[in-house]
Design a protein around this motif. Structure first.
Motif, short mmCIF file in Angstrom:
data_model
loop_
_atom_site.label_atom_id
_atom_site.label_comp_id
_atom_site.label_asym_id
_atom_site.label_seq_id
_atom_site.Cartn_x
_atom_site.Cartn_y
_atom_site.Cartn_z
N PRO A 1 5.52 1.25 -9.23
CA PRO A 1 4.84 0.08 -9.78
C PRO A 1 5.48 -1.21 -9.30
O PRO A 1 6.70 -1.31 -9.19
CB PRO A 1 5.04 0.24 -11.30
CG PRO A 1 6.31 1.02 -11.41
CD PRO A 1 6.36 1.92 -10.20
N ARG B 1 2.53 1.78 -3.42
CA ARG B 1 1.55 2.21 -4.43
C ARG B 1 1.19 3.69 -4.24
O ARG B 1 1.07 4.41 -5.22
CB ARG B 1 0.31 1.33 -4.37
CG ARG B 1 0.54 -0.02 -5.00
CD ARG B 1 -0.74 -0.82 -5.12
NE ARG B 1 -0.50 -2.04 -5.86
CZ ARG B 1 -1.01 -3.21 -5.55
NH1 ARG B 1 -1.85 -3.32 -4.53
NH2 ARG B 1 -0.74 -4.28 -6.28
N ASP C 1 0.83 -1.20 0.00
CA ASP C 1 0.00 0.00 0.00
C ASP C 1 0.86 1.25 0.00
O ASP C 1 0.61 2.19 -0.75
CB ASP C 1 -0.94 0.02 1.22
CG ASP C 1 -2.05 -1.02 1.13
OD1 ASP C 1 -2.30 -1.56 0.02
OD2 ASP C 1 -2.64 -1.32 2.19
#
Length: 127
Positions: free
Chosen positions: A95, A90, A87
């Motif tokens: 990526p 991101r 999390d």
């Protein structure tokens, strides 16, 4: 052969040393070691000494043409909470290079540094 240091050293050839230095220190908890110059940087995390060699460094120049490319080799970093790390990465816009993979030993995901070198984040299975 005798070991004179308490660190395991790994060299990654990178295209952009400042970008790699920022990636490892900002996103993966590494600290800058003794050397950080335009062609080369050293970052540390626990017993790992990661050498980031830019195109003009001696480490990059010594790599034969037929040995260049990331291949499947990677550094392996153990994390406490893989879901939280995914999390966080991101949100930072990084990526992932693989789906989350689970096996009997734990769970892992791959990401790449700015030069394409692989980093495996691994959460061991509960024992």
């Amino acid at each position: 052969m005798t070991a004179t240091e308490q660190h395991a050293s790994v060299r990654y050839v990178v295209d952009d040393v400042p970008a790699a230095l920022d990636f490892y220190t900002t996103h993966l908890g590494f600290t800058v070691g003794l050397n950080a110059v335009p062609a080369f940087a050293e970052v540390m995390r626990g017993p790992l000494r990661l050498l980031l060699s830019g195109p003009t460094s001696s480490g990059a120049r010594a790599t034969p043409e037929d040995a260049r490319g990331a291949g499947r080799n990677r550094i392996h970093l153990i994390v406490d909470d893989l879901d939280a790390e995914i999390d966080r990465l991101r949100v930072a816009g990084l990526p992932l290079r693989s789906d989350l993979v689970a096996g009997p030993g734990g769970r892992q995901v791959l990401l790449a540094d700015p030069a394409g070198n692989l980093v495996e984040l691994f959460q061991p299975a509960a024992r």
